[in-house]
Design an enzyme around this catalytic site. Structure first.
Site, PDB file in Angstrom:
ATOM      1  CG  HIS A 217      -3.133   3.666   1.751  1.00 16.59           C
ATOM      2  ND1 HIS A 217      -3.671   3.139   0.596  1.00 16.59           N
ATOM      3  CD2 HIS A 217      -3.150   2.655   2.676  1.00 16.59           C
ATOM      4  CE1 HIS A 217      -3.999   1.879   0.801  1.00 16.59           C
ATOM      5  NE2 HIS A 217      -3.695   1.560   2.051  1.00 16.59           N
TER       6      HIS A 217
ATOM      7  CB  CYS B 164      -0.944   0.003   1.205  1.00 16.05           C
ATOM      8  SG  CYS B 164      -2.148  -1.349   1.194  1.00 16.05           S
TER       9      CYS B 164
ATOM     10  CG  ASN C 224      -6.604  -0.652   1.234  1.00 15.01           C
ATOM     11  OD1 ASN C 224      -5.939  -0.276   0.276  1.00 15.01           O
ATOM     12  ND2 ASN C 224      -6.058  -1.098   2.353  1.00 15.01           N
TER      13      ASN C 224
END
Length: 318
Positions: free
Chosen positions: A244, A110, A275
Site C-alpha cells: 500500500h 486502505c 496515497n
C-alpha cells in the site's frame, strides 16, 4: 480453485497538484512533504465522480484482458469515497458499462484491496463465475480537510482494476484488525433528524499521523512474513512486494527488515500519486504489468494497512 489475473487497468484524473502548488495555501514546503512521505505530486478530481474513475479503470482492464463486458459475471469495488451511500460505486460502474451482473462495494479503507482479493477468491470457489471485475477507486480529495497540512498532503485520487478468471494463482492471505476510531476515522454526515443531538466530527478524514505511522511500521512487515510462512515458502521466494502506497519511509523500513527480498523489488509509485487508499495497490499492479516487469510464475506479495485499524497481506502467482 481461486483465480488468475488476466488483465489490468487504471485511470487517474488529468489535474495534478504538486507539493509547490500546496504551498500557495498551506504552511508547508516541497522538502517537508518529500522528506516525510516521498510524495512529489498527486492527481485530483475536478469534475469526475469516483464511479466515473472506476468505470474508466474497468474499461482499461477489459481492453487489456481482451474481454467483453458481456462476459463479466460479477463486479466488486472497494472505496471509502463514493458519491453515494447507495447506489454503490460497483452498481454505478455496472450501469455505466451496461453490464448485466451482481455487484457490490466493500469498505476496508486502505486495506480493502486485500479484502477484495479474498472475497473474489471465495466467489470463484463457489463456482459459476467466468470473469470478474475487481476495482479500487477513490476520490480522497473530496473528503480531506485542506486546511490540515499533516493529512491533506498525503492523499490523491485514482482508480485501478483487474479482470479475473478461474485459476489457482491466488495462494493465501492473512488479516489483522485492531478495531477503533481513535487513530483514523471518516464520519458520515449527521443528517437532519430532529431527535439526534450527539456532537459529531466533520465528515472528513481524521487521522493521527504519528499513531498511524507506528501501526504501519509494526504491522506491515509482520503481515508479509506471516503470509509467506502460511504458504510454506521463504521470503527469498518472493519476487515482488506491492505495498500500500501510504508513505515511502514505511516501505523503505519494511524493505530493510526483510533482507531476503531485494529492496528494488518493493514496487513504489507513491511519488506520482500519493496515497490513493483502496486504489494504491492495483495502480502499482497495472503500472508494473504494462511495463512488462512481471514474468509468468513470479510470486507477488501484496500488503496493506490503514483504517480499522487493519492490516493484511496476500500471495499470488503471476
Amino acid at each position: 480453485m481461486s483465480f488468475k489475473i488476466v488483465g489490468t487497468g487504471s485511470y487517474v484524473p488529468e489535474h495534478t497538484v504538486t507539493n509547490d502548488d500546496l504551498t500557495l495555501f498551506l504552511d508547508t514546503s516541497d522538502e517537508w512533504i518529500r522528506s516525510r512521505s516521498g510524495i512529489e505530486q498527486r492527481h485530483i478530481v475536478t469534475n469526475e465522480t469516483t464511479s466515473e474513475l472506476a468505470t474508466k479503470a474497468a474499461q482499461a482492464a477489459l481492453e487489456n484482458a481482451g474481454a467483453d463486458v458481456s462476459e463479466i459475471d460479477m463486479i466488486l469495488c472497494a472505496t471509502v469515497s463514493g458519491e453515494y451511500v447507495s447506489p454503490s460505486v460497483a452498481c454505478m460502474v455496472q450501469h455505466n458499462l451496461e453490464a448485466q451482473c451482481p455487484c457490490l462495494d466493500l469498505n476496508a479503507a486502505c486495506t480493502a484491496w486485500i479484502y477484495l482479493m479474498d472475497t473474489a477468491a471465495a466467489f470463484f470457489c463457489k463456482g459459476g463465475i467466468r470473469k470478474m471485475l475487481v476495482i479500487g477507486a477513490e476520490s480522497m480529495s473530496r473528503i480531506l480537510n485542506w486546511h490540515e497540512r499533516s493529512t491533506c498532503v498525503l492523499f490523491g485520487d485514482g482508480a485501478a482494476a483487474v479482470v479475473l478468471e478461474p485459476g489457482d494463482n491466488y495462494l493465501t492471505s492473512v488479516f489483522q484488525v485492531q478495531g477503533g476510531d481513535d487513530v483514523i476515522a471518516i464520519p458520515t454526515k449527521k443528517g437532519i433528524s430532529p431527535w439526534y443531538d450527539r456532537q459529531e466530527k466533520e465528515p472528513l478524514v481524521h487521522m493521527n499521523g504519528q499513531e498511524t505511522y507506528k501501526f504501519a511500521v509494526s504491522n506491515f512487515p509482520k503481515r508479509i512474513a506471516e503470509v509467506v510462512e502460511k504458504a510454506g515458502l521463504k521470503q527469498s521466494d518472493v519476487d515482488w512486494v506491492i505495498p500500500h502506497q501510504a508513505n515511502k519511509r514505511i516501505i523503505d523500513g519494511a524493505a530493510r527488515r526483510m533482507k531476503d527480498i531485494p529492496a528494488d523489488h518493493f514496487c513504489v509509485n507513491i511519488q506520482k500519486y500519493g496515497n490513493t487508499s483502496a486504489a494504491s495497490i492495483p495502480l502499482v499492479l497495472d503500472e508494473w504489468n504494462r511495463a512488462g516487469r512481471f514474468q509468468p510464475g513470479d510470486l507477488i506479495a501484496m500488503a496493506a494497512f490503514g483504517g480499522g485499524l487493519s492490516s493484511a497481506a496476500c500471495l499470488i502467482r503471476w
